[in-house]
Scaffold this motif. Structure first.
Motif, PDB file in Angstrom:
ATOM      1  N   ALA A  99       0.826  -1.209   0.000  1.00 35.44           N
ATOM      2  CA  ALA A  99       0.000   0.000   0.000  1.00 35.44           C
ATOM      3  C   ALA A  99       0.858   1.255   0.000  1.00 35.44           C
ATOM      4  CB  ALA A  99      -0.932  -0.009   1.214  1.00 35.44           C
ATOM      5  N   VAL A 100       1.967   1.233   0.738  1.00 36.14           N
ATOM      6  CA  VAL A 100       2.840   2.409   0.798  1.00 36.14           C
ATOM      7  C   VAL A 100       3.533   2.640  -0.540  1.00 36.14           C
ATOM      8  CG1 VAL A 100       5.010   3.238   1.778  1.00 36.14           C
ATOM      9  CG2 VAL A 100       3.188   2.441   3.288  1.00 36.14           C
ATOM     10  N   ILE A 101       4.003   1.584  -1.164  1.00 34.12           N
ATOM     11  CA  ILE A 101       4.666   1.748  -2.468  1.00 34.12           C
ATOM     12  C   ILE A 101       3.683   2.271  -3.510  1.00 34.12           C
ATOM     13  CG2 ILE A 101       5.758   0.515  -4.385  1.00 34.12           C
ATOM     14  CD1 ILE A 101       7.065  -1.310  -2.323  1.00 34.12           C
ATOM     15  N   ALA A 102       2.534   1.595  -3.626  1.00 32.19           N
ATOM     16  CA  ALA A 102       1.544   2.015  -4.630  1.00 32.19           C
ATOM     17  C   ALA A 102       0.987   3.400  -4.310  1.00 32.19           C
ATOM     18  CB  ALA A 102       0.410   0.989  -4.702  1.00 32.19           C
ATOM     19  N   GLY A 103       0.664   3.643  -3.038  1.00 32.31           N
ATOM     20  CA  GLY A 103       0.102   4.935  -2.655  1.00 32.31           C
ATOM     21  C   GLY A 103       1.090   6.071  -2.826  1.00 32.31           C
ATOM     22  N   THR A 104       2.363   5.812  -2.546  1.00 33.31           N
ATOM     23  CA  THR A 104       3.381   6.850  -2.718  1.00 33.31           C
ATOM     24  C   THR A 104       3.539   7.227  -4.184  1.00 33.31           C
ATOM     25  OG1 THR A 104       4.585   6.115  -0.739  1.00 33.31           O
ATOM     26  CG2 THR A 104       5.808   7.423  -2.355  1.00 33.31           C
ATOM     27  N   VAL A 105       3.574   6.231  -5.051  1.00 37.26           N
ATOM     28  CA  VAL A 105       3.696   6.511  -6.492  1.00 37.26           C
ATOM     29  C   VAL A 105       2.494   7.314  -6.983  1.00 37.26           C
ATOM     30  CG1 VAL A 105       3.758   5.462  -8.798  1.00 37.26           C
ATOM     31  CG2 VAL A 105       5.159   4.510  -6.957  1.00 37.26           C
ATOM     32  N   LEU A 106       1.289   6.868  -6.623  1.00 36.35           N
ATOM     33  CA  LEU A 106       0.081   7.582  -7.047  1.00 36.35           C
ATOM     34  C   LEU A 106       0.048   9.006  -6.479  1.00 36.35           C
ATOM     35  CD1 LEU A 106      -2.696   4.837  -6.721  1.00 36.35           C
ATOM     36  CD2 LEU A 106      -1.775   5.808  -8.832  1.00 36.35           C
ATOM     37  N   GLY A 107       0.388   9.139  -5.190  1.00 38.64           N
ATOM     38  CA  GLY A 107       0.365  10.458  -4.561  1.00 38.64           C
ATOM     39  C   GLY A 107       1.380  11.406  -5.163  1.00 38.64           C
ATOM     40  N   LEU A 108       2.562  10.908  -5.483  1.00 38.51           N
ATOM     41  CA  LEU A 108       3.570  11.745  -6.127  1.00 38.51           C
ATOM     42  C   LEU A 108       3.111  12.202  -7.502  1.00 38.51           C
ATOM     43  CD1 LEU A 108       6.950   9.966  -5.254  1.00 38.51           C
ATOM     44  CD2 LEU A 108       6.326  12.314  -4.678  1.00 38.51           C
TER      45      LEU A 108
END
Length: 279
Positions: A90-99
């Motif tokens: 979730a952190v990897i996917a969410g970080t990419v999307l959020g960036l």
């Protein structure tokens, strides 16, 4: 110097240190499960079924005569692994999307509409729907929980990115012609680590509770995998005869999730300058 100072400040918070100690004990037990619980967690002994806690069986036995202490210690491996993989994904996917949403204005609206749509559903209902579509298994449970909690991280990272991208040092490197990918990963992402670390601890706790909830409803991890959730789900009908079969796995879930939440609160309070000023 920053990290040692933060650790010293955390050590002065008694509730944070107690939470960290509880998590350390649980992690050590999970890693060294064969050493701390030598009885095979799947060994059945029908004549020993539903035995109360004793010197032979520290936490009693379940409906099939399996040693409950051994099952909880070995089950910690599965429960913590599911939660860790969920938090990591979730952190990897969410970080990419959020960036992407926070830095590229043209991607902000479409990405956030998808995120808002996913967050409009209660977490557990969305997880049930996803597992029903994918099928009950350990891998599918992790995948479903990653999809459920990715929007949470994406919104936090996007909000922080919107602030950081307007700072002078980011404007300076953009004016120098630095590649966008380098700006994102070398200049913006390091400044987002504080909220990301807090989200890791929270999602870890949420994932433990969600896995237990899915298993309790019979749509999560298959019963043959001894997670804490499947233990509670499989033994609930015997709770009136032997309360310990649901009490001890339930306490393992509660203490782990509560410790993670308290540790996350402590880290958030330490890293958030607004909260520190108000303290």
């Amino acid at each position: 110097m920053q990290m040692p100072r933060m650790l010293r400040q955390l050590m002065h918070r008694r509730i944070v240190m107690v939470s960290a100690l509880v998590l350390l004990v649980i992690a050590v037990l999970a890693i060294g499960a064969p050493l701390f619980a030598s009885i095979d967690p799947n060994d059945t002994a029908v004549l020993e079924r539903l035995k109360a806690p004793s010197a032979e069986h520290l936490l009693g036995t379940d409906e099939l005569g399996r040693d409950l202490y051994s099952r909880i210690v070995h089950g910690a491996r599965y429960s913590l692994a599911i939660a860790a993989l969920t938090a990591l994904g979730a952190v990897i996917a969410g970080t990419v999307l959020g960036l992407m949403a926070g830095f590229f204005r043209r991607l902000d609206a479409p990405l956030m509409r998808v995120v808002d749509a996913m967050m409009s559903f209660p977490d557990i209902l969305l997880a049930i729907a996803l597992v029903a579509i994918l099928g009950p298994s350990l891998v599918n449970t992790v995948l479903a929980l990653v999809l459920v909690y990715t929007p949470r991280v994406a919104r936090v990272v996007r909000a922080s990115t919107l602030v950081v991208r307007e700072l002078l040092f980011v404007e300076a490197v953009r004016a120098l012609g630095v590649r966008t990918s380098r700006i994102l990963w070398r200049h913006i992402l390091p400044n987002l680590m504080s909220p990301i670390l807090v989200q890791v601890s929270f999602i870890f706790a949420y994932a433990i509770l969600a896995e237990a909830g899915l298993s309790f409803l019979g749509v999560g991890v298959p019963p043959e995998i001894p997670t804490w959730g499947t233990m509670v789900a499989g033994s609930q009908q015997y709770a009136h005869q032997a309360f310990w079969v649901v009490l001890f796995p339930g306490l393992a879930i509660i203490f782990t999730a509560l410790s993670l939440q308290l540790l996350g609160d402590g880290v958030r309070d330490l890293l958030d300058p607004k909260l520190k000023k108000g303290a």
